[in-house]
Design a protein around this motif. Structure first.
Motif, PDB file in Angstrom:
ATOM      1  N   SER A 157      -4.606  33.220  26.312  1.00 51.44           N
ATOM      2  CA  SER A 157      -4.373  33.059  24.866  1.00 51.44           C
ATOM      3  C   SER A 157      -4.685  31.662  24.361  1.00 51.44           C
ATOM      4  O   SER A 157      -3.954  31.077  23.564  1.00 51.44           O
ATOM      5  N   ALA A 185      -8.546  41.016  27.648  1.00 49.55           N
ATOM      6  CA  ALA A 185      -9.231  40.294  28.721  1.00 49.55           C
ATOM      7  C   ALA A 185      -9.674  41.250  29.814  1.00 49.55           C
ATOM      8  O   ALA A 185     -10.786  41.122  30.366  1.00 49.55           O
ATOM      9  N   ARG A 199      -3.149  41.168  26.984  1.00 49.75           N
ATOM     10  CA  ARG A 199      -4.012  40.896  28.124  1.00 49.75           C
ATOM     11  C   ARG A 199      -4.987  42.030  28.425  1.00 49.75           C
ATOM     12  O   ARG A 199      -5.960  41.824  29.158  1.00 49.75           O
ATOM     13  N   VAL A 213     -10.582  32.305  22.572  1.00 48.09           N
ATOM     14  CA  VAL A 213     -10.351  33.626  21.957  1.00 48.09           C
ATOM     15  C   VAL A 213     -11.324  33.849  20.808  1.00 48.09           C
ATOM     16  O   VAL A 213     -11.893  34.933  20.643  1.00 48.09           O
ATOM     17  N   ASP A 268      -0.031  36.721  19.432  1.00 48.83           N
ATOM     18  CA  ASP A 268      -0.429  36.711  20.830  1.00 48.83           C
ATOM     19  C   ASP A 268      -1.519  37.752  21.070  1.00 48.83           C
ATOM     20  O   ASP A 268      -1.563  38.800  20.415  1.00 48.83           O
ATOM     21  N   VAL A 269      -2.394  37.463  22.027  1.00 50.24           N
ATOM     22  CA  VAL A 269      -3.473  38.394  22.375  1.00 50.24           C
ATOM     23  C   VAL A 269      -3.028  39.217  23.580  1.00 50.24           C
ATOM     24  O   VAL A 269      -2.660  38.650  24.615  1.00 50.24           O
ATOM     25  N   LEU A 279      -8.768  41.051  18.505  1.00 47.10           N
ATOM     26  CA  LEU A 279      -8.942  39.601  18.511  1.00 47.10           C
ATOM     27  C   LEU A 279      -8.983  39.049  17.090  1.00 47.10           C
ATOM     28  O   LEU A 279      -8.456  37.958  16.826  1.00 47.10           O
ATOM     29  N   ALA A 319     -14.690  34.464  22.257  1.00 46.00           N
ATOM     30  CA  ALA A 319     -14.711  35.797  22.861  1.00 46.00           C
ATOM     31  C   ALA A 319     -14.864  36.870  21.784  1.00 46.00           C
ATOM     32  O   ALA A 319     -15.565  37.870  21.992  1.00 46.00           O
ATOM     33  N   LEU A 359      -3.292  30.519  17.071  1.00 47.86           N
ATOM     34  CA  LEU A 359      -3.454  31.951  16.908  1.00 47.86           C
ATOM     35  C   LEU A 359      -2.355  32.501  16.013  1.00 47.86           C
ATOM     36  O   LEU A 359      -1.219  32.010  16.019  1.00 47.86           O
ATOM     37  N   VAL A 377      -9.063  34.462  26.895  1.00 40.52           N
ATOM     38  CA  VAL A 377      -8.276  35.517  26.240  1.00 40.52           C
ATOM     39  C   VAL A 377      -7.011  35.799  27.048  1.00 40.52           C
ATOM     40  O   VAL A 377      -5.921  35.961  26.485  1.00 40.52           O
ATOM     41  N   TRP A 378      -7.136  35.854  28.368  1.00 37.49           N
ATOM     42  CA  TRP A 378      -5.984  36.131  29.236  1.00 37.49           C
ATOM     43  C   TRP A 378      -4.883  35.091  29.036  1.00 37.49           C
ATOM     44  O   TRP A 378      -3.696  35.418  29.015  1.00 37.49           O
TER      45      TRP A 378
END
Length: 300
Positions: free
Chosen positions: A217, A154, A151, A222, A148-149, A278, A225, A145, A214-215
């Protein structure tokens, strides 16, 4: 000796074969776009093709309009960009294909049998097989990635899953306990509901699982999603259109409401926020791919 063998490039035939495997799902997506365009034009323009109840005929035409003017152009443009190496375009292609798979089931099982049946079947087959290939390609392509995604994305996915599940179960559970279980479907002409069937059996569990990706990462979930969120954005537009057209066809029906139109348009706009977040986390790869192609042609 072992080192020398590892440095030998693959044979031209092997490279070409690998390339054909990679682009096959994209070619299927292109054929899907063409078949969908013909099927949707038939739904919209051929008189008396749709022979269900007025509200369901209107809803089918609304869905056909969004498939024709949104999903088909997305497939046509993004499958080409994905072939050039864009991961973002591959995500959009996968999401648009999922949308067409979802609605091909509705054309087949929420629409009385008609002269376009084989077109609907072709939509279903092409969408299913191309979605498998696109999903595998997307899963294998994204191994890291860019950022970072958060949270909250999610959380958004799980919230939508939970609200959809609650809404459907609130209809289904009382109906199963009723003396006439099909009474709630009276205005639709259906014997069961393929929307609720798909959502509860397939799409909501899948998105709940991807929400966990996703939660945590995890790169590949991801990416899938993100494709699922693209599906949700287009589907929200489709619901807005089918609600408007269904209400116009039968204002008395409880299955289509004018009030639902602005609500689902708003939901489409809201869904764009986590979708774009995302996309920011997923490396696109198009520039690197272009550099590699230029190096392959000129870098000797």
């Amino acid at each position: 000796m072992n080192t020398r063998l590892q440095s030998v490039p693959p044979a031209a035939g092997q490279t070409a074969q690998a390339g054909r495997v990679q682009i096959l799902p994209l070619r299927l997506a292109n054929v899907l776009a063409a078949v969908t365009a013909v099927a949707c034009l038939a739904n919209l323009l051929v008189p008396d093709l749709l022979s269900g109840t007025a509200v369901m005929n209107g809803s089918a035409r609304g869905t056909s309009l969004v498939a024709l003017v949104v999903a088909v152009p997305l497939l046509a443009v993004c499958s080409w960009r994905a072939h050039l190496g864009s991961t973002h375009a591959l995500v959009i292609t996968t999401g648009a294909t999922a949308y067409l798979l979802y609605n091909s089931v509705l054309f087949l099982f929420a629409t009385p049998f008609n002269q376009a049946f084989l077109l609907y079947v072709a939509m279903l087959g092409l969408a299913a097989w191309s979605l498998v290939g696109l999903s595998l390609a997307l899963w294998s392509r994204v191994d890291e990635l860019a950022t970072d995604v958060p949270r909250w994305v999610a959380g958004y996915v799980w919230l939508v899953v939970a609200l959809n599940a609650i809404a459907w179960l609130a209809r289904v559970i009382p109906a199963t306990l009723d003396e006439d279980p099909t009474a709630w479907l009276a205005d639709t002409g259906l014997t069961t509901n393929p929307v609720i069937t798909q959502d509860l059996a397939l799409w909501l569990p899948l998105m709940a699982w991807l929400g966990w990706g996703v939660w945590t990462s995890r790169p590949s979930p991801v990416a899938l999603a993100a494709a699922g969120l693209v599906f949700w954005v287009v589907e929200s537009l489709g619901i807005a259109a089918d609600q408007w057209w269904g209400h116009q066809a039968d204002p008395s029906s409880a299955w289509a409401s004018w009030e639902a139109v602005p609500m689902f348009l708003s939901l489409a706009l809201v869904a764009l926020l986590p979708t774009l977040r995302l996309f920011q986390a997923i490396p696109d790869g198009l520039d690197d791919h272009a550099d590699q192609r230029r190096g392959g042609r000129h870098g000797r």
